[in-house]
Design a protein around this motif. Structure first.
Motif, mmCIF file in Angstrom:
data_model
loop_
_atom_site.group_PDB
_atom_site.id
_atom_site.type_symbol
_atom_site.label_atom_id
_atom_site.label_comp_id
_atom_site.label_asym_id
_atom_site.label_seq_id
_atom_site.Cartn_x
_atom_site.Cartn_y
_atom_site.Cartn_z
ATOM 1 N N LEU A 127 27.405 17.121 -10.510
ATOM 2 C CA LEU A 127 27.312 17.212 -12.684
ATOM 3 C C LEU A 127 27.129 16.432 -13.062
ATOM 4 O O LEU A 127 27.094 14.841 -13.458
ATOM 5 N N TYR A 128 26.360 17.010 -13.972
ATOM 6 C CA TYR A 128 24.791 15.978 -14.684
ATOM 7 C C TYR A 128 25.063 16.369 -15.988
ATOM 8 O O TYR A 128 24.954 17.697 -16.611
ATOM 9 N N ILE A 129 25.039 15.054 -16.630
ATOM 10 C CA ILE A 129 26.109 15.499 -18.331
ATOM 11 C C ILE A 129 24.259 14.766 -19.251
ATOM 12 O O ILE A 129 24.595 13.479 -18.873
ATOM 13 N N GLU A 130 23.959 15.467 -19.964
ATOM 14 C CA GLU A 130 23.019 14.691 -20.606
ATOM 15 C C GLU A 130 23.149 14.673 -22.007
ATOM 16 O O GLU A 130 24.038 15.806 -22.530
ATOM 17 N N VAL A 131 23.116 13.189 -23.233
ATOM 18 C CA VAL A 131 23.722 13.833 -24.185
ATOM 19 C C VAL A 131 22.883 13.013 -25.006
ATOM 20 O O VAL A 131 22.576 12.213 -24.971
ATOM 21 N N SER A 132 22.514 13.263 -26.656
ATOM 22 C CA SER A 132 21.533 12.521 -27.732
ATOM 23 C C SER A 132 23.020 11.530 -28.077
ATOM 24 O O SER A 132 23.696 12.073 -28.318
ATOM 25 N N LYS A 133 22.550 10.132 -28.435
ATOM 26 C CA LYS A 133 22.380 9.975 -29.197
ATOM 27 C C LYS A 133 22.565 10.095 -30.427
ATOM 28 O O LYS A 133 21.406 11.111 -30.732
ATOM 29 N N LEU A 134 23.350 9.653 -31.651
ATOM 30 C CA LEU A 134 23.464 10.029 -32.920
ATOM 31 C C LEU A 134 22.738 8.897 -33.479
ATOM 32 O O LEU A 134 22.036 7.525 -32.647
#
Length: 147
Positions: A127-134
């Motif tokens: 499972l590949y998750i990509e999250v942008s930081k604030l």
């Protein structure tokens, strides 16, 4: 296009004492578990840049439909279930090391993330998750006046 369920929340349930103790012993060996319902924890890789956080979860044998991803600005929860094979009639186990059943990982993040800008994909048991930081808060110098 296929989708993984993503649920947004403001808080995750805090673990109770028995769950913490069970997690401690289970991390040493999956054979130590106080729970009547077996749980396992997928292995993770977390990579971070100035703008994003990349998470890879090892979830072999877990169908995309059995995965759930929850996110709030300070934490990500990955959960799901790995289904076991049906037992063979008139058979018995000689060795049973593969863990089946529910799993959960909660990742508390150092930096707040943008819950509107997250992607997740499931491929070849990962499972590949990509999250942008604030964007980080700008520092502001405050002048101090004298009386």
């Amino acid at each position: 296009m296929e989708y993984i369920k993503i649920r947004f929340t403001n808080d995750f349930n805090e673990s109770n004492f028995q769950k913490n103790i069970s997690d401690l012993f289970q991390s040493m060996s999956p054979m130590f578990s106080f729970s009547s319902q077996a749980t396992w924890k997928p292995q993770l890789d977390i990579y971070e840049t100035a703008e994003k956080i990349y998470i890879t979860a090892e979830v072999p044998g877990v169908d995309k439909e059995d995965l759930e991803l929850e996110v709030n600005p300070r934490a990500i929860r990955i959960s799901g279930r790995r289904q076991g094979p049906p037992p063979a009639p008139n058979g018995r186990y000689r060795l049973a090391e593969i863990q089946y059943g529910p799993f959960e990982r909660i990742l508390y993040l150092k930096a707040p993330v943008d819950t509107e800008n997250i992607t997740a994909r499931h491929k070849n048991g990962f499972l590949y998750i990509e999250v942008s930081k604030l964007p980080s808060q700008k520092r502001q110098t405050i002048p101090i006046s004298s009386d």
